[in-house]
Design a protein around this motif. Structure first.
Motif, PDB file in Angstrom:
ATOM      1  N   LEU A   1       0.837  -1.208   0.000  1.00  0.00           N
ATOM      2  CA  LEU A   1       0.000   0.000   0.000  1.00  0.00           C
ATOM      3  C   LEU A   1       0.866   1.250   0.000  1.00  0.00           C
ATOM      4  O   LEU A   1       0.607   2.212  -0.714  1.00  0.00           O
ATOM      5  N   ARG A   2       1.922   1.207   0.791  1.00  0.00           N
ATOM      6  CA  ARG A   2       2.790   2.375   0.906  1.00  0.00           C
ATOM      7  C   ARG A   2       3.449   2.718  -0.433  1.00  0.00           C
ATOM      8  O   ARG A   2       3.596   3.887  -0.780  1.00  0.00           O
ATOM      9  N   SER A   3       3.820   1.683  -1.193  1.00  0.00           N
ATOM     10  CA  SER A   3       4.496   1.956  -2.472  1.00  0.00           C
ATOM     11  C   SER A   3       3.541   2.679  -3.434  1.00  0.00           C
ATOM     12  O   SER A   3       3.976   3.392  -4.325  1.00  0.00           O
TER      13      SER A   3
ATOM     14  N   LEU B   1       8.371   5.643  23.097  1.00  0.00           N
ATOM     15  CA  LEU B   1       8.395   7.064  23.484  1.00  0.00           C
ATOM     16  C   LEU B   1       9.458   7.795  22.651  1.00  0.00           C
ATOM     17  O   LEU B   1      10.574   8.069  23.111  1.00  0.00           O
ATOM     18  N   TYR B   2       9.069   8.130  21.421  1.00  0.00           N
ATOM     19  CA  TYR B   2      10.000   8.785  20.499  1.00  0.00           C
ATOM     20  C   TYR B   2      10.616  10.040  21.123  1.00  0.00           C
ATOM     21  O   TYR B   2      11.806  10.314  20.964  1.00  0.00           O
ATOM     22  N   ALA B   3       9.772  10.827  21.814  1.00  0.00           N
ATOM     23  CA  ALA B   3      10.244  12.096  22.372  1.00  0.00           C
ATOM     24  C   ALA B   3      11.282  11.863  23.468  1.00  0.00           C
ATOM     25  O   ALA B   3      12.178  12.690  23.666  1.00  0.00           O
TER      26      ALA B   3
ATOM     27  N   PRO C   1       9.666   0.267   8.802  1.00  0.00           N
ATOM     28  CA  PRO C   1       8.675   0.265   7.714  1.00  0.00           C
ATOM     29  C   PRO C   1       7.684   1.425   7.742  1.00  0.00           C
ATOM     30  O   PRO C   1       7.154   1.803   6.708  1.00  0.00           O
ATOM     31  N   HIS C   2       7.429   1.999   8.919  1.00  0.00           N
ATOM     32  CA  HIS C   2       6.453   3.100   8.988  1.00  0.00           C
ATOM     33  C   HIS C   2       7.121   4.474   8.989  1.00  0.00           C
ATOM     34  O   HIS C   2       6.438   5.487   9.206  1.00  0.00           O
ATOM     35  N   PHE C   3       8.431   4.512   8.735  1.00  0.00           N
ATOM     36  CA  PHE C   3       9.157   5.792   8.666  1.00  0.00           C
ATOM     37  C   PHE C   3       8.300   6.783   7.867  1.00  0.00           C
ATOM     38  O   PHE C   3       7.821   6.465   6.770  1.00  0.00           O
ATOM     39  N   CYS C   4       8.123   7.964   8.426  1.00  0.00           N
ATOM     40  CA  CYS C   4       7.162   8.924   7.857  1.00  0.00           C
ATOM     41  C   CYS C   4       7.386   9.137   6.359  1.00  0.00           C
ATOM     42  O   CYS C   4       8.488   9.477   5.919  1.00  0.00           O
ATOM     43  N   ILE C   5       6.319   8.993   5.622  1.00  0.00           N
ATOM     44  CA  ILE C   5       6.400   9.136   4.166  1.00  0.00           C
ATOM     45  C   ILE C   5       6.431  10.613   3.767  1.00  0.00           C
ATOM     46  O   ILE C   5       6.819  10.951   2.650  1.00  0.00           O
TER      47      ILE C   5
HETATM   48  C1  HEM Z   1       6.852  17.391  11.150  1.00  0.00           C
HETATM   49  C2  HEM Z   1       5.909  16.716  10.558  1.00  0.00           C
HETATM   50  C3  HEM Z   1       5.697  15.237  10.710  1.00  0.00           C
HETATM   51  C4  HEM Z   1       6.033  14.396  11.735  1.00  0.00           C
HETATM   52  C5  HEM Z   1       6.726  14.735  13.037  1.00  0.00           C
HETATM   53  C6  HEM Z   1       5.584  13.066  11.345  1.00  0.00           C
HETATM   54  C7  HEM Z   1       5.793  11.934  12.115  1.00  0.00           C
HETATM   55  C8  HEM Z   1       5.471  10.654  11.709  1.00  0.00           C
HETATM   56  C9  HEM Z   1       5.767   9.457  12.456  1.00  0.00           C
HETATM   57  C10 HEM Z   1       6.481   9.418  13.805  1.00  0.00           C
HETATM   58  C11 HEM Z   1       5.299   8.401  11.754  1.00  0.00           C
HETATM   59  C12 HEM Z   1       5.403   6.919  12.136  1.00  0.00           C
HETATM   60  C13 HEM Z   1       4.133   6.413  12.779  1.00  0.00           C
HETATM   61  C14 HEM Z   1       4.376   5.151  13.573  1.00  0.00           C
HETATM   62  O1  HEM Z   1       5.354   5.088  14.329  1.00  0.00           O
HETATM   63  O2  HEM Z   1       3.550   4.227  13.492  1.00  0.00           O
HETATM   64  C15 HEM Z   1       4.694   8.928  10.546  1.00  0.00           C
HETATM   65  C16 HEM Z   1       4.082   8.171   9.568  1.00  0.00           C
HETATM   66  C17 HEM Z   1       3.378   8.715   8.515  1.00  0.00           C
HETATM   67  N1  HEM Z   1       3.355  10.039   8.131  1.00  0.00           N
HETATM   68 FE1  HEM Z   1       4.270  11.580   9.052  1.00  0.00          FE
HETATM   69  N2  HEM Z   1       4.969  13.140  10.135  1.00  0.00           N
HETATM   70  C18 HEM Z   1       5.026  14.434   9.684  1.00  0.00           C
HETATM   71  C19 HEM Z   1       4.562  14.930   8.497  1.00  0.00           C
HETATM   72  C20 HEM Z   1       3.881  14.197   7.558  1.00  0.00           C
HETATM   73  C21 HEM Z   1       3.361  14.711   6.308  1.00  0.00           C
HETATM   74  C22 HEM Z   1       3.568  16.136   5.800  1.00  0.00           C
HETATM   75  C23 HEM Z   1       2.691  13.697   5.713  1.00  0.00           C
HETATM   76  C24 HEM Z   1       1.941  13.669   4.406  1.00  0.00           C
HETATM   77  C25 HEM Z   1       1.498  14.709   3.780  1.00  0.00           C
HETATM   78  C26 HEM Z   1       2.806  12.533   6.578  1.00  0.00           C
HETATM   79  C27 HEM Z   1       2.250  11.300   6.319  1.00  0.00           C
HETATM   80  C28 HEM Z   1       2.535  10.160   7.027  1.00  0.00           C
HETATM   81  C29 HEM Z   1       2.008   8.847   6.675  1.00  0.00           C
HETATM   82  C30 HEM Z   1       1.068   8.533   5.514  1.00  0.00           C
HETATM   83  C31 HEM Z   1       2.543   7.943   7.604  1.00  0.00           C
HETATM   84  C32 HEM Z   1       2.302   6.431   7.657  1.00  0.00           C
HETATM   85  C33 HEM Z   1       3.434   5.730   6.953  1.00  0.00           C
HETATM   86  C34 HEM Z   1       3.338   4.210   7.058  1.00  0.00           C
HETATM   87  O3  HEM Z   1       2.621   3.698   7.915  1.00  0.00           O
HETATM   88  O4  HEM Z   1       4.009   3.537   6.256  1.00  0.00           O
HETATM   89  N3  HEM Z   1       3.534  12.872   7.676  1.00  0.00           N
HETATM   90  N4  HEM Z   1       4.822  10.300  10.542  1.00  0.00           N
END
Ligand code: HEM
Length: 412
Positions: A94-96, A325-327, A359-363
């Motif tokens: 899904l992510r791809s 606890l990421y923070a 794998p869930h590194f923010c996209i």
């Molecule tokens: C400073 C801004 C942001 C922070 C701090 C952040 C942080 C994160 C973190 C920590 C995760 C991992 C979630 C987990 O551990 O389960 C994540 C996943 C994700 N983020 Fe971000 N995010 C930011 C901005 C964005 C933006 C701008 C978008 C899209 C427009 C976005 C879309 C997503 C998506 C779709 C996932 C899920 C990815 C996956 O499960 O493979 N994020 N984000």
């Protein structure tokens, strides 16, 4: 400081969680949090290395039972889990599908439009200030930028973008309610639910339109995408695409707004660091992770163990919720040295947890950084001494995200 200070649902803890995180890191890095009348029992990891290793092992630390320590989170959502709540290999596939919407190249083309938008916001703030109307950094600046960018990303025409802002607010509100101190006593009113329904209706029509008239935006890419599963190769359903839209809006708006606002609050407490950025704005780009490291928009999310795991001599049974606890990890002196609690805009950071890892590194990292860089470049150039009153601001009351609902500007 005692272990009791780590009470993730306590308002005093939420006002300043960092002393309790430090205590955990030093004294109880694999913490077992007992059940109380507000939350079930769960575990919490606070050291950088432990969290880094755990989130890279989705086979042992699964996302499929939800990302908070509350029970039956997935069931309560009422929608199928989106990729952030799935494990590989389904999540990877899904992510791809949306990955190509977020490549650095695709994101970079947005820079000029983001800059124009930010300048227009600054003009507006300046007018309000001169007219003696209050200026709120979150409401009038930080939160407007990701809303605009998400609309552009989805290909929402300018004329419709005014409708989009209340939808983003409603979705953020719903998510934060789920993340808030009392998830059962949701503060969200009927207004937010109506806004969500409107958003679904609008996106469903936009998807239908793109099925007939292909477009080059993210929504168009999702309509054109094909998946292969046990049913063969097929296009995504409307429902699947709506799920994507929701996860992108929920993940990409408040997180980015909080980064921009926290940069201003952190610089307000460190005038010499502000001076460095004013003297050399090229440092802004590198400083963004430092702001996020000290004030992580995503403070922590949970995983569920799929088998018994032993960390640092403590054994966590299978089927238990574990908070990452990421923070806390982001201020671990083992990774960032003795100055881990201090702002250093020139700090060289190789690894951090603000966007998680694995794998869930923010996209959306490139997109978030682009927005925050442009926002701060323009804000500091126009208002080098901008100041806010954090004590008069209102924060989300959440153990999972850290950010603002409002924060008044005291000097422009
Ligand atoms: C400073 C801004 C942001 C922070 C701090 C952040 C942080 C994160 C973190 C920590 C995760 C991992 C979630 C987990 O551990 O389960 C994540 C996943 C994700 N983020 Fe971000 N995010 C930011 C901005 C964005 C933006 C701008 C978008 C899209 C427009 C976005 C879309 C997503 C998506 C779709 C996932 C899920 C990815 C996956 O499960 O493979 N994020 N984000």
């Amino acid at each position: 400081m005692s272990a009791l200070s780590y009470d993730p649902l306590d308002v005093d803890f939420l006002a300043d969680p960092y002393p309790a995180f430090a205590w955990l890191r030093e004294n109880d890095p694999v913490h077992h949090h007992p059940k109380d009348d507000r939350a079930p029992a769960f575990w919490a990891l606070s050291r950088f290395e432990h969290i880094w290793e755990a989130v890279r092992r989705p086979d042992l630390f699964s996302s499929a039972q939800g990302l908070t320590f509350f029970p039956d989170e997935i069931g309560q959502l009422g929608i199928p889990p989106t990729m952030v709540m799935l494990d590989p290999p389904v999540q990877t596939q899904l992510r791809s599908l949306i990955g190509r919407g977020f490549t650095p190249k695709r994101v970079t083309v947005l820079e000029d439009r983001i800059r124009d938008f930010v300048r227009a916001r600054l003009d507006d703030m300046g007018r309000r200030w001169r007219d003696g109307m209050g200026v709120d950094l979150h409401e009038h600046f930080s939160s407007t930028i990701p809303t605009y960018v998400l609309a552009e990303l989805f290909g929402i025409p300018l004329g419709d973008q005014e409708k989009f802002a209340p939808w983003v607010n409603a979705l953020t509100q719903l998510q934060n309610d789920g993340f808030s101190l009392d998830p059962n006593g949701s503060a969200t009113g009927a207004g937010a639910l109506t806004a969500m329904a409107e958003m679904m209706e609008y996106f469903t029509a936009a998807i239908a339109h793109r099925r007939q008239n292909p477009t080059d935006d993210l929504l168009g890419a999702l309509v054109a995408a094909e998946v292969t599963d046990e049913n063969g190769t097929h296009r995504l359903s409307d429902w699947d695409i709506l799920g994507f839209c929701f996860v992108v809006v929920a993940g990409g708006s408040d997180t980015t707004a909080s980064l921009i606002t926290h940069a201003v609050t952190l610089l307000g407490d460190a005038p010499e660091q502000r001076r460095l950025l004013l003297e050399d704005p090229s440092l802004i780009s590198g400083s963004l992770i430092e702001f996020l490291r000290l004030e992580s928009s995503v403070q922590g999310l949970a995983r569920t163990t799929t088998a018994e795991v032993t960390i640092d001599g403590t054994t966590i049974p299978a089927g238990e919720k574990v908070m990452m606890l990421y923070a806390a990890g982001n201020r671990d002196p083992r990774e960032f040295g003795e100055t881990a609690d201090a702002l250093d805009v020139r700090r060289e950071i190789t690894r951090h947890l603000a966007f998680s890892s694995g794998p869930h590194f923010c996209i959306g990292t490139h997109l978030a950084r682009l927005q925050a860089r442009v926002a701060l470049e323009e804000l500091l150039a126009r208002h080098p001494q901008v100041a806010v009153d954090a004590a008069a601001g209102t924060r989300h009351q959440s153990a999972f995200v850290r950010g603002w609902l409002s924060i008044p500007v005291t000097s422009l």
